[in-house]
Motif scaffolding. Sequence first.
Motif, mmCIF file in Angstrom:
data_model
loop_
_atom_site.group_PDB
_atom_site.id
_atom_site.type_symbol
_atom_site.label_atom_id
_atom_site.label_comp_id
_atom_site.label_asym_id
_atom_site.label_seq_id
_atom_site.Cartn_x
_atom_site.Cartn_y
_atom_site.Cartn_z
ATOM 1 N N ARG A 27 0.829 -1.211 0.000
ATOM 2 C CA ARG A 27 0.000 0.000 0.000
ATOM 3 C C ARG A 27 0.859 1.254 0.000
ATOM 4 N N LEU A 28 1.894 1.265 0.846
ATOM 5 C CA LEU A 28 2.755 2.443 0.925
ATOM 6 C C LEU A 28 3.530 2.656 -0.372
ATOM 7 N N LEU A 29 4.008 1.582 -0.974
ATOM 8 C CA LEU A 29 4.724 1.716 -2.239
ATOM 9 C C LEU A 29 3.832 2.345 -3.305
ATOM 10 N N LYS A 30 2.596 1.859 -3.393
ATOM 11 C CA LYS A 30 1.668 2.394 -4.385
ATOM 12 C C LYS A 30 1.347 3.866 -4.101
ATOM 13 N N SER A 31 1.226 4.201 -2.808
ATOM 14 C CA SER A 31 0.901 5.588 -2.459
ATOM 15 C C SER A 31 2.039 6.542 -2.799
ATOM 16 N N GLU A 32 3.277 5.999 -2.910
ATOM 17 C CA GLU A 32 4.436 6.818 -3.272
ATOM 18 C C GLU A 32 4.773 6.694 -4.759
ATOM 19 N N ASN A 33 3.812 6.185 -5.544
ATOM 20 C CA ASN A 33 3.952 6.060 -7.001
ATOM 21 C C ASN A 33 4.998 5.029 -7.422
ATOM 22 N N PHE A 34 5.195 4.012 -6.598
ATOM 23 C CA PHE A 34 6.000 2.871 -7.008
ATOM 24 C C PHE A 34 5.065 1.753 -7.456
ATOM 25 N N ALA A 35 5.584 0.856 -8.278
ATOM 26 C CA ALA A 35 4.781 -0.252 -8.790
ATOM 27 C C ALA A 35 5.332 -1.564 -8.244
ATOM 28 N N PRO A 36 4.775 -2.093 -7.133
ATOM 29 C CA PRO A 36 5.292 -3.331 -6.543
ATOM 30 C C PRO A 36 4.969 -4.565 -7.373
ATOM 31 N N ILE A 37 5.951 -5.444 -7.470
ATOM 32 C CA ILE A 37 5.789 -6.731 -8.153
ATOM 33 C C ILE A 37 6.067 -7.801 -7.105
ATOM 34 N N LEU A 38 5.023 -8.452 -6.611
ATOM 35 C CA LEU A 38 5.173 -9.404 -5.511
ATOM 36 C C LEU A 38 5.498 -10.799 -6.035
ATOM 37 N N LEU A 39 6.568 -11.388 -5.506
ATOM 38 C CA LEU A 39 6.942 -12.754 -5.843
ATOM 39 C C LEU A 39 6.828 -13.606 -4.579
ATOM 40 N N THR A 40 5.938 -14.586 -4.585
ATOM 41 C CA THR A 40 5.754 -15.464 -3.429
ATOM 42 C C THR A 40 6.256 -16.864 -3.769
ATOM 43 N N ARG A 41 6.311 -17.724 -2.763
ATOM 44 C CA ARG A 41 6.820 -19.074 -2.999
ATOM 45 C C ARG A 41 5.951 -19.859 -3.973
ATOM 46 N N SER A 42 4.663 -19.517 -4.075
ATOM 47 C CA SER A 42 3.804 -20.210 -5.031
ATOM 48 C C SER A 42 4.213 -19.911 -6.467
ATOM 49 N N ASP A 43 4.843 -18.760 -6.683
ATOM 50 C CA ASP A 43 5.283 -18.389 -8.035
ATOM 51 C C ASP A 43 6.483 -19.206 -8.498
ATOM 52 N N ILE A 44 7.195 -19.816 -7.545
ATOM 53 C CA ILE A 44 8.381 -20.599 -7.914
ATOM 54 C C ILE A 44 8.234 -22.047 -7.466
ATOM 55 N N ALA A 45 6.992 -22.464 -7.203
ATOM 56 C CA ALA A 45 6.756 -23.810 -6.679
ATOM 57 C C ALA A 45 7.245 -24.898 -7.626
ATOM 58 N N ASP A 46 7.186 -24.633 -8.927
ATOM 59 C CA ASP A 46 7.569 -25.661 -9.914
ATOM 60 C C ASP A 46 9.048 -25.620 -10.280
ATOM 61 N N ALA A 47 9.793 -24.713 -9.694
ATOM 62 C CA ALA A 47 11.218 -24.580 -10.036
ATOM 63 C C ALA A 47 11.994 -25.824 -9.609
ATOM 64 N N ARG A 48 12.848 -26.314 -10.486
ATOM 65 C CA ARG A 48 13.667 -27.491 -10.197
ATOM 66 C C ARG A 48 15.140 -27.125 -10.031
ATOM 67 N N LEU A 72 10.546 -4.983 -7.066
ATOM 68 C CA LEU A 72 10.348 -6.420 -6.903
ATOM 69 C C LEU A 72 10.364 -6.742 -5.412
ATOM 70 N N VAL A 73 9.288 -7.340 -4.923
ATOM 71 C CA VAL A 73 9.173 -7.713 -3.505
ATOM 72 C C VAL A 73 9.200 -9.237 -3.422
ATOM 73 N N VAL A 74 10.279 -9.773 -2.884
ATOM 74 C CA VAL A 74 10.450 -11.237 -2.801
ATOM 75 C C VAL A 74 10.137 -11.677 -1.377
ATOM 76 N N ASP A 75 9.031 -12.386 -1.217
ATOM 77 C CA ASP A 75 8.637 -12.851 0.105
ATOM 78 C C ASP A 75 9.267 -14.213 0.408
#
Length: 266
Positions: A27-48, A72-75
Amino acid sequence: DPSFRFGVVSGDVGCGKTSLLQSETLRLLKSENFAPILLTRSDIADARKITDVCDAIRAAVSQNQKLQNPVLVVDQTEEIFVRFPGREARETLGQLFGQLIRADRACKIICAIRKDYFLDLYDLGATMGIEVRPTLMLHNFSPDEAKDVISECAAEEGLSFTDELVGKIVSDLTKEGRIRPPELQIVCTALTANFTLRHYNELGASKGILESYLTLTLETCVDQSLARLILRQMCDFERQAKAEPKTADELANAVAPRQDDSGVDR
């Protein structure tokens, strides 16, 4: 800070790093005109392999390449370290991060990581070409901090409360002198409609509220039996804490049906 390129959110197990990232930080990033790109573990679940992780990150950034001021926000970065533990894998990830923060359309990066894996980030810094800082350290609340949080949030929502209720909630949730923010959030949210000591006790106090929350979560799963097995694998009951991170394959092996010598599943 215009010079900011890479930051870290780190803290104790269960202190709410994911909640902070996916709510207030975005929310804060967006309010400061940044564009967050969230990467969660589900996004890399298939990585070998680590290159699969890097490809997923590149794809996420590329899909948002038209955005201004991307971040880029890597959780749960420790999940990557657990699955791909070698230094070479971390250096590969660091090289990619270095490319992203120096690209023509530079992408800032924020990583969230458990405190016990924090030093592993230094392997990234070597190939990123920058020092791994600044860092925001999160901690579980002290009793006084928890009381302040309850009072502030209740006032923000226009809820009346008594010091007795606040003290009881904090006392019930305190373990080893600390209160976990997610547990505090769950308990207080359950009381939003009736923020009174009587209602709190009717719900079974903190223990009853947390048990009800967990029961409801499990009951809404498509496969409740499997959900319970996975939950057991993710808990360290002896320490009353999260278990060490497991890969998807490790979890699958742990909950898979076993066969005895006669070939019967058990």
